[in-house]
Design an enzyme around this catalytic site. Sequence first.
Site, short mmCIF file in Angstrom:
data_model
loop_
_atom_site.label_atom_id
_atom_site.label_comp_id
_atom_site.label_asym_id
_atom_site.label_seq_id
_atom_site.Cartn_x
_atom_site.Cartn_y
_atom_site.Cartn_z
N TYR A 64 69.02 33.94 84.80
CA TYR A 64 70.00 34.62 86.07
C TYR A 64 70.37 35.69 86.72
CZ TYR A 64 68.77 29.59 85.24
OH TYR A 64 68.59 28.28 86.23
N HIS B 137 67.00 26.91 76.50
CA HIS B 137 66.56 27.85 78.46
C HIS B 137 64.82 28.16 77.71
CE1 HIS B 137 67.20 29.99 81.89
NE2 HIS B 137 67.01 28.85 82.45
#
Length: 376
Positions: free
Chosen positions: A68, A132
């Site tokens: 992110y 992830h």
Amino acid sequence: MPSPAPAPAAPPPAAVPIPLSSVIPPLILGTATFNTQYVASPEHMPYTPIISRALSLGIRAFDTSPYYGPSESLLGAALTSLSPPRDSYFLITKAGRRGPSDFDYSPAGIRSSVERSLARLGTDRLDLVYCHDVEFVSPADVLAAVSELRRLRSEGKVRYVGISGYPLPTLTSLSLSVLEATGEPLDAVLSYSHFTLQNTSLSSPAVLSAFAAARVNVLLNASILGMGLLTSRGIDAAPMAAWHPAPPALRSRCTELKTIAEAEGMGLEEVAIRWSLAGWATAAAAFGSASGGRNARTGVSVTGVSSVAELEETWRVWSEVVSELEGGTPGAASKTDLVRRLAEERIWPALGEWKDYTWESPGPDYVPTGPSRPRL
């Protein structure tokens, strides 16, 4: 294509004295929005006021990721500035994904990612770490990454271990594979955009039964607005327009839902947030949090905001949902019931064939650039 190298032997299961469900809060503030994918200049957004207000409201869990952009660094800076006691909040990040098509699930890469996250977040331990977007790599890579995270757990740097991703068949099959290969179930699985007004697939009996068979302790629901899909301005008027995987027809159909919500005196965001938070709190109770002060477990949701006003609105809706669950104010219950009827009688018919539509992940144009092998 050569066969994948065998995964390194998993370390013996380390005893986790307290189940994740006993300590994880039922509402988590996601910080994927602290990123250029959602805002033009995240460094200039009110990230410290957002975290400060979250803490004052009683939100005690924060979710981030190295993928992110500056999110980890901004969250770490806010927490350092505010200095809440470390034991007063629950810190979640991810490892393995470094860019849109750049993955490193190697044990060395996972360890390096965790060490970097610890530094960025200004902490000596991470409460929960996910592998992830597991659908982008091979099952062997996932098993190797989970094993390394468990080694880091034995060193006190990680408390709980999970996986995250989008395709539900991948998440269920990998959860079972981890259990069968290591004898220890995953503490957590994070799914996103699969329990929303548009897509309710995560709550299907078959899916929940598969996670139960894999003995997953906590199943979390993220992106309750479908990564911006279920908002009044819509995807095409937002920074997400360039990368959001929803096809044009689905984007258009979701934008049309705005008028249905407004006819009832609500914004589309409120309808979507209330429907998802209230529904998941009960639908996922068997996989939920037991730390919220209720006798029953509560399904865990992750929600992101980009302003204090958005946080206040989400908290108001959540507070009303909790009050309803506890048998509280009739007004809150009636509004949630209105939203449920609105979904069943108007929103889902308006979505038509796009109800429960799931896009492909990875997409057909995906080309891996990192060291990890593509998923087989």
